[in-house]
Motif scaffolding. Structure first.
Motif, PDB file in Angstrom:
ATOM      1  N   GLY A  40       0.784  -1.219   0.000  1.00 33.81           N
ATOM      2  CA  GLY A  40       0.000   0.000   0.000  1.00 33.81           C
ATOM      3  C   GLY A  40       0.817   1.270   0.000  1.00 33.81           C
ATOM      4  O   GLY A  40       0.312   2.324  -0.357  1.00 33.81           O
ATOM      5  N   VAL A  41       2.075   1.203   0.407  1.00 31.76           N
ATOM      6  CA  VAL A  41       2.879   2.416   0.474  1.00 31.76           C
ATOM      7  C   VAL A  41       3.994   2.443  -0.559  1.00 31.76           C
ATOM      8  O   VAL A  41       4.504   3.505  -0.865  1.00 31.76           O
ATOM      9  N   LYS A  42       4.366   1.321  -1.110  1.00 35.21           N
ATOM     10  CA  LYS A  42       5.474   1.343  -2.062  1.00 35.21           C
ATOM     11  C   LYS A  42       5.031   2.003  -3.366  1.00 35.21           C
ATOM     12  O   LYS A  42       3.870   1.972  -3.750  1.00 35.21           O
ATOM     13  N   THR A  43       5.970   2.625  -4.031  1.00 35.37           N
ATOM     14  CA  THR A  43       5.692   3.242  -5.309  1.00 35.37           C
ATOM     15  C   THR A  43       6.696   2.728  -6.326  1.00 35.37           C
ATOM     16  O   THR A  43       7.538   1.893  -6.017  1.00 35.37           O
ATOM     17  N   THR A  44       6.584   3.176  -7.554  1.00 38.06           N
ATOM     18  CA  THR A  44       7.522   2.786  -8.596  1.00 38.06           C
ATOM     19  C   THR A  44       7.921   4.022  -9.369  1.00 38.06           C
ATOM     20  O   THR A  44       7.220   5.031  -9.357  1.00 38.06           O
ATOM     21  N   ALA A  45       9.035   3.944 -10.037  1.00 39.98           N
ATOM     22  CA  ALA A  45       9.522   5.081 -10.806  1.00 39.98           C
ATOM     23  C   ALA A  45       8.575   5.392 -11.963  1.00 39.98           C
ATOM     24  O   ALA A  45       7.978   4.491 -12.554  1.00 39.98           O
ATOM     25  N   LYS A  46       8.464   6.680 -12.269  1.00 42.05           N
ATOM     26  CA  LYS A  46       7.646   7.062 -13.405  1.00 42.05           C
ATOM     27  C   LYS A  46       8.373   6.735 -14.708  1.00 42.05           C
ATOM     28  O   LYS A  46       9.599   6.726 -14.772  1.00 42.05           O
ATOM     29  N   THR A  47       7.602   6.477 -15.741  1.00 41.94           N
ATOM     30  CA  THR A  47       8.173   6.209 -17.052  1.00 41.94           C
ATOM     31  C   THR A  47       8.797   7.470 -17.640  1.00 41.94           C
ATOM     32  O   THR A  47       8.440   8.599 -17.265  1.00 41.94           O
ATOM     33  N   ASP A  48       9.704   7.287 -18.574  1.00 45.95           N
ATOM     34  CA  ASP A  48      10.302   8.420 -19.283  1.00 45.95           C
ATOM     35  C   ASP A  48       9.444   8.878 -20.461  1.00 45.95           C
ATOM     36  O   ASP A  48       9.781   9.860 -21.126  1.00 45.95           O
ATOM     37  N   LYS A  49       8.343   8.164 -20.718  1.00 50.30           N
ATOM     38  CA  LYS A  49       7.467   8.547 -21.824  1.00 50.30           C
ATOM     39  C   LYS A  49       6.880   9.938 -21.572  1.00 50.30           C
ATOM     40  O   LYS A  49       6.723  10.365 -20.430  1.00 50.30           O
ATOM     41  N   VAL A  50       6.543  10.605 -22.646  1.00 50.59           N
ATOM     42  CA  VAL A  50       6.030  11.966 -22.555  1.00 50.59           C
ATOM     43  C   VAL A  50       4.506  11.946 -22.632  1.00 50.59           C
ATOM     44  O   VAL A  50       3.925  11.400 -23.577  1.00 50.59           O
ATOM     45  N   TRP A  51       3.866  12.530 -21.630  1.00 51.81           N
ATOM     46  CA  TRP A  51       2.407  12.632 -21.597  1.00 51.81           C
ATOM     47  C   TRP A  51       1.958  13.770 -22.479  1.00 51.81           C
ATOM     48  O   TRP A  51       2.512  14.868 -22.437  1.00 51.81           O
ATOM     49  N   ARG A  52       0.949  13.511 -23.314  1.00 52.74           N
ATOM     50  CA  ARG A  52       0.417  14.551 -24.184  1.00 52.74           C
ATOM     51  C   ARG A  52      -1.061  14.760 -23.854  1.00 52.74           C
ATOM     52  O   ARG A  52      -1.841  13.808 -23.882  1.00 52.74           O
ATOM     53  N   PRO A  53      -1.454  15.971 -23.548  1.00 48.89           N
ATOM     54  CA  PRO A  53      -2.844  16.220 -23.173  1.00 48.89           C
ATOM     55  C   PRO A  53      -3.802  15.960 -24.324  1.00 48.89           C
ATOM     56  O   PRO A  53      -3.464  16.169 -25.494  1.00 48.89           O
ATOM     57  N   ILE A  54      -4.985  15.485 -23.977  1.00 46.42           N
ATOM     58  CA  ILE A  54      -6.019  15.254 -24.984  1.00 46.42           C
ATOM     59  C   ILE A  54      -7.011  16.407 -25.021  1.00 46.42           C
ATOM     60  O   ILE A  54      -7.864  16.480 -25.907  1.00 46.42           O
ATOM     61  N   SER A  55      -6.895  17.306 -24.057  1.00 46.83           N
ATOM     62  CA  SER A  55      -7.796  18.440 -23.960  1.00 46.83           C
ATOM     63  C   SER A  55      -7.177  19.453 -23.011  1.00 46.83           C
ATOM     64  O   SER A  55      -6.329  19.107 -22.188  1.00 46.83           O
ATOM     65  N   ASP A  56      -7.587  20.708 -23.171  1.00 44.68           N
ATOM     66  CA  ASP A  56      -7.149  21.714 -22.196  1.00 44.68           C
ATOM     67  C   ASP A  56      -8.249  22.007 -21.186  1.00 44.68           C
ATOM     68  O   ASP A  56      -8.120  22.906 -20.355  1.00 44.68           O
ATOM     69  N   ARG A  57      -9.327  21.219 -21.240  1.00 46.34           N
ATOM     70  CA  ARG A  57     -10.443  21.431 -20.319  1.00 46.34           C
ATOM     71  C   ARG A  57     -10.102  20.905 -18.931  1.00 46.34           C
ATOM     72  O   ARG A  57      -9.441  19.882 -18.796  1.00 46.34           O
ATOM     73  N   ARG A  58     -10.582  21.591 -17.914  1.00 48.27           N
ATOM     74  CA  ARG A  58     -10.392  21.146 -16.533  1.00 48.27           C
ATOM     75  C   ARG A  58     -11.740  20.712 -15.973  1.00 48.27           C
ATOM     76  O   ARG A  58     -12.701  21.493 -15.964  1.00 48.27           O
ATOM     77  N   ILE A  59     -11.813  19.472 -15.530  1.00 48.62           N
ATOM     78  CA  ILE A  59     -13.035  18.917 -14.951  1.00 48.62           C
ATOM     79  C   ILE A  59     -13.125  19.340 -13.501  1.00 48.62           C
ATOM     80  O   ILE A  59     -12.151  19.237 -12.735  1.00 48.62           O
ATOM     81  N   ARG A  60     -14.294  19.828 -13.107  1.00 48.67           N
ATOM     82  CA  ARG A  60     -14.513  20.234 -11.716  1.00 48.67           C
ATOM     83  C   ARG A  60     -14.896  19.008 -10.900  1.00 48.67           C
ATOM     84  O   ARG A  60     -15.965  18.420 -11.078  1.00 48.67           O
ATOM     85  N   VAL A  61     -13.985  18.610 -10.000  1.00 48.31           N
ATOM     86  CA  VAL A  61     -14.113  17.364  -9.240  1.00 48.31           C
ATOM     87  C   VAL A  61     -14.345  17.674  -7.763  1.00 48.31           C
ATOM     88  O   VAL A  61     -13.684  18.554  -7.195  1.00 48.31           O
ATOM     89  N   GLY A  62     -15.272  16.945  -7.153  1.00 49.75           N
ATOM     90  CA  GLY A  62     -15.453  16.974  -5.714  1.00 49.75           C
ATOM     91  C   GLY A  62     -14.882  15.709  -5.095  1.00 49.75           C
ATOM     92  O   GLY A  62     -15.055  14.622  -5.647  1.00 49.75           O
ATOM     93  N   ILE A  63     -14.186  15.842  -3.989  1.00 58.20           N
ATOM     94  CA  ILE A  63     -13.535  14.699  -3.338  1.00 58.20           C
ATOM     95  C   ILE A  63     -14.142  14.519  -1.948  1.00 58.20           C
ATOM     96  O   ILE A  63     -14.266  15.475  -1.185  1.00 58.20           O
ATOM     97  N   VAL A  64     -14.508  13.284  -1.641  1.00 56.08           N
ATOM     98  CA  VAL A  64     -15.188  12.984  -0.378  1.00 56.08           C
ATOM     99  C   VAL A  64     -14.419  11.910   0.377  1.00 56.08           C
ATOM    100  O   VAL A  64     -14.204  10.815  -0.145  1.00 56.08           O
ATOM    101  N   GLY A  65     -14.000  12.212   1.593  1.00 60.03           N
ATOM    102  CA  GLY A  65     -13.399  11.203   2.460  1.00 60.03           C
ATOM    103  C   GLY A  65     -11.927  11.416   2.726  1.00 60.03           C
ATOM    104  O   GLY A  65     -11.121  11.489   1.794  1.00 60.03           O
ATOM    105  N   TYR A  66     -11.582  11.537   4.021  1.00 57.11           N
ATOM    106  CA  TYR A  66     -10.182  11.694   4.419  1.00 57.11           C
ATOM    107  C   TYR A  66      -9.977  10.952   5.735  1.00 57.11           C
ATOM    108  O   TYR A  66      -9.520  11.499   6.732  1.00 57.11           O
TER     109      TYR A  66
END
Length: 398
Positions: A40-66
């Protein structure tokens, strides 16, 4: 066709030294490690691949639970370039304030019930208690929100599964379950190899989720205490469903009573005596899959699997088989702002998949059918265990 109601029905030498080593290791663990285990706590290195956006739109997200695992802020929504965290909520004011700070969000609501009335919010992420996942998802969809939820999709109820499935199909909204194993390095690689035909049909697969403390974590209203192992099967079931897109069609499950106090008669709300449940499923391809979930294994945690196909097999990232020209099996790129995160480096990928699915108006990887095929199979497996391994049919979600 059967109705949905038809489906209801190590050696001790050096133990003192090992104990001391264990205490030392726990002292060095990052926050949350005791709760989540090594996986649950271990992570892995990120890839060297380049992320390319599919849109410049920002989705308005609500987050529940902490809550105890602080999952509301753990998946990187606040860092994704296509997301604006519009509001956060938790029933406890101090947790709500902490979530708002972690997500760099000024707007808060005292409950999900209040948040969903906000018409400016397009999508929600539900990091709430497992017994509430289905109810909260249905409520959010009723108010027109896309939904992502932590695992499992439903909590011990086949009727809830059908209601959730029908709601997603009726509304046409995007629903995704954040099953972390589905974006482990090796599970992703297995899926890519399978899609390329390098594995063929799977004759046998294995998935396991072994954790020695999860059933006693003091979560909201103690829902984890005495938890039937197979009510929380998705970390293991992903090693078939998230690889092939298939399902489990029938199951025989054997279980072993736990020695822990929380599993004694009358000690938990589920009347569940089992700390370990091991199920053998027939799959939709005609093969077999062994899924194990245990709260009694004294290891930090294990979420892994193996696949064996008619053309090739994979153990971890290693491929054995006929195919000589495998496709790229490594995970895709992530936005530079988004960390791969915990649970084997899966967190950021789940968020990016959910956001991308909404923007592209497509089915996400762990859509409602996959989520329920992973979850409900475990519900039926527990019923089988209670009947000493009687073979039972598993409902199918297409």
């Amino acid at each position: 066709m059967a109705s949905r109601r038809d489906f209801l029905g190590t050696v001790g030498v050096g133990s003192m030294g090992l104990a001391a080593l264990g205490r030392s290791a726990r002292a060095q663990q990052p926050p949350g490690a005791e709760v989540l285990g090594a996986e649950g706590v271990k992570t892995t290195a990120k890839t060297d691949k380049v992320w390319r956006p599919i849109s410049d739109r920002r989705i308005r997200v609500g987050i529940v639970g902490y809550g105890v695992c602080q999952f509301g802020a753990a998946f990187g929504f606040q860092n994704h370039p296509n997301v604006e965290v519009a509001a956060v909520s938790d029933l406890f004011p101090d947790r709500c304030a902490a979530l708002a700070k972690a997500c760099r969000c000024e707007k808060t609501y005292p409950s999900l019930e209040e948040m969903v009335k906000d018409d400016s919010i397009e999508a929600v992420f539900l990091a709430t208690d497992a017994p509430s996942h289905c109810r909260h998802a249905l409520l959010a969809m009723k108010h027109g929100k896309h939904v992502a939820t932590a695992v499992p999709a439903v909590f011990g109820s086949v009727d809830d599964a059908h209601e959730l499935y029908d709601a997603v199909k009726t509304t046409g909204l995007t629903y995704m379950m954040f099953e972390t194993s589905s974006f482990h390095d090796e599970c992703h690689a297995m899926r890519e190899a399978y899609r390329a035909g390098a594995l063929g049909k799977l004759v046998y697969s294995e998935g396991e989720y072994y954790h020695d403390s999860v059933e006693q974590i003091d979560s909201y209203k103690g829902w984890r205490i005495g938890l039937p192992p197979m009510w929380y099967p998705t970390h293991a079931a992903a090693y078939y469903v998230a690889v092939t897109g298939g399902s489990f069609v029938d199951v025989t499950c054997k279980a072993m009573p736990s020695l822990k106090e929380k599993f004694l008669p009358g000690a938990n709300r589920y009347d569940n005596p089992f700390g370990t449940e091991i199920a053998l499923f027939r799959t939709s391809e005609g093969g077999m899959s062994r899924i194990g979930v245990s709260w009694d294994t004294h290891i930090p945690g294990s979420e892994t699997g193996r696949v064996y196909g008619q053309r090739g097999s994979m153990i971890g990232m290693s491929y054995f088989g006929e195919e000589k020209n495998l496709p790229d099996l490594t995970r895709p790129a992530l936005p530079k702002e988004v960390a791969s995160g915990g649970h084997g480096g899966s967190h950021g990928y789940l968020t990016d998949e959910y956001v991308s699915a909404i923007l592209e108006k497509r089915k996400p990887l762990v859509d409602v059918a996959a989520a329920l095929n992973m979850t409900v199979a475990g519900v039926i497996a527990h019923q089988s265990a209670l009947k000493d391994g009687e073979t039972l049919k598993v409902p199918q979600f297409a």
